[in-house]
Write a protein that holds these residues in place. Structure first.
Motif, mmCIF file in Angstrom:
data_model
loop_
_atom_site.group_PDB
_atom_site.id
_atom_site.type_symbol
_atom_site.label_atom_id
_atom_site.label_comp_id
_atom_site.label_asym_id
_atom_site.label_seq_id
_atom_site.Cartn_x
_atom_site.Cartn_y
_atom_site.Cartn_z
ATOM 1 N N PHE A 4 -8.208 6.037 -18.559
ATOM 2 C CA PHE A 4 -6.811 6.036 -18.987
ATOM 3 C C PHE A 4 -5.954 6.762 -17.965
ATOM 4 N N PHE A 5 -4.835 6.122 -17.594
ATOM 5 C CA PHE A 5 -3.876 6.708 -16.671
ATOM 6 C C PHE A 5 -2.524 6.752 -17.385
ATOM 7 N N ALA A 6 -2.122 7.944 -17.803
ATOM 8 C CA ALA A 6 -0.864 8.110 -18.546
ATOM 9 C C ALA A 6 0.311 7.955 -17.594
ATOM 10 N N TRP A 7 1.412 7.402 -18.116
ATOM 11 C CA TRP A 7 2.602 7.196 -17.298
ATOM 12 C C TRP A 7 3.109 8.498 -16.702
ATOM 13 N N ASP A 8 2.953 9.616 -17.421
ATOM 14 C CA ASP A 8 3.490 10.876 -16.896
ATOM 15 C C ASP A 8 2.667 11.449 -15.743
ATOM 16 N N THR A 9 1.515 10.822 -15.414
ATOM 17 C CA THR A 9 0.726 11.250 -14.249
ATOM 18 C C THR A 9 0.952 10.328 -13.053
ATOM 19 N N ILE A 10 1.649 9.216 -13.281
ATOM 20 C CA ILE A 10 1.865 8.197 -12.252
ATOM 21 C C ILE A 10 3.245 8.381 -11.628
ATOM 22 N N THR A 11 3.302 8.470 -10.300
ATOM 23 C CA THR A 11 4.599 8.622 -9.636
ATOM 24 C C THR A 11 5.233 7.276 -9.322
ATOM 25 N N SER A 12 4.416 6.246 -9.062
ATOM 26 C CA SER A 12 4.974 4.906 -8.849
ATOM 27 C C SER A 12 3.918 3.850 -9.120
ATOM 28 N N SER A 13 4.396 2.669 -9.493
ATOM 29 C CA SER A 13 3.509 1.538 -9.761
ATOM 30 C C SER A 13 4.195 0.271 -9.265
ATOM 31 N N SER A 14 3.398 -0.595 -8.646
ATOM 32 C CA SER A 14 3.941 -1.858 -8.142
ATOM 33 C C SER A 14 2.813 -2.867 -8.036
ATOM 34 N N VAL A 15 3.181 -4.116 -7.914
ATOM 35 C CA VAL A 15 2.205 -5.182 -7.688
ATOM 36 C C VAL A 15 2.301 -5.552 -6.222
ATOM 37 N N ARG A 16 1.160 -5.592 -5.548
ATOM 38 C CA ARG A 16 1.177 -5.891 -4.120
ATOM 39 C C ARG A 16 0.014 -6.788 -3.716
ATOM 40 N N THR A 17 0.174 -7.421 -2.560
ATOM 41 C CA THR A 17 -0.896 -8.201 -1.948
ATOM 42 C C THR A 17 -1.673 -7.270 -1.026
ATOM 43 N N TYR A 18 -2.971 -7.416 -1.020
ATOM 44 C CA TYR A 18 -3.822 -6.564 -0.186
ATOM 45 C C TYR A 18 -4.974 -7.381 0.371
ATOM 46 N N SER A 19 -5.716 -6.784 1.285
ATOM 47 C CA SER A 19 -6.891 -7.422 1.875
ATOM 48 C C SER A 19 -8.136 -6.730 1.335
ATOM 49 N N PRO A 20 -8.860 -7.363 0.405
ATOM 50 C CA PRO A 20 -10.037 -6.718 -0.174
ATOM 51 C C PRO A 20 -11.064 -6.298 0.879
#
Length: 159
Positions: free
Chosen positions: A80-96
């Motif tokens: 579990f990752f609570a919103w108050d511990t997260i500074t930013s969130s985004s959807v991105r493309t990456y190279s596995p």
């Protein structure tokens, strides 16, 4: 609010797993003078890897409280990752392969943190107030963007 379950469904992965198993069985049956016990042990061990991959699944849940991730059978309970511990969130493309060395649960020694993924090259990137970043693979990047936007957590700092 949002749930996604992913599995390893790549045809090439299953070709490798089943091909390796068939090759091992053929080798044991024709090349080596296998005893019944060694054949049975090799057969069972050879079956465990495809069964393990068949059972693996990555489940992601996004709620008003935060983000839950479970990579079964490695996680018995959700992370579990609570919103108050997260500074930013985004959807991105990456190279596995280039960023993390492949699919699964991987840690990048290039500063990209941890990844949970089964396929594809799109993920939910999370940065935290403390600790390494985490990337969670997704097959539904646009849906996650909409959910994050509705919750007020897309590409913005979390208070």
């Amino acid at each position: 609010m949002y749930t996604e379950t992913q599995r390893f469904t790549q045809w090439w992965l299953w070709l490798i797993l089943i091909g390796s198993w068939i090759t091992m069985m053929y080798s044991i049956a024709t090349v080596s003078p296998a005893t019944t016990i060694s054949f049975l042990i090799s057969f069972v061990v050879g079956m465990l890897l495809p069964v393990l991959f068949w059972q693996m699944k990555l489940t992601t849940r996004i709620t008003a409280d935060g983000i839950y991730v479970r990579f079964f059978p490695f996680h018995l309970n959700e992370k579990f990752f609570a919103w108050d511990t997260i500074t930013s969130s985004s959807v991105r493309t990456y190279s596995p392969l280039m960023e993390y060395g492949g699919w699964g649960i991987k840690y990048s020694f290039k500063g990209n943190g941890l990844v949970y993924n089964t396929a594809g090259n799109v993920g939910l990137q999370l940065y935290f107030k403390e600790g390494d970043p985490i990337l969670i693979g997704t097959q539904k990047g646009e849906e996650i963007k909409q959910v994050l936007a509705a919750l007020g957590h897309l590409n913005e700092s979390v208070k």
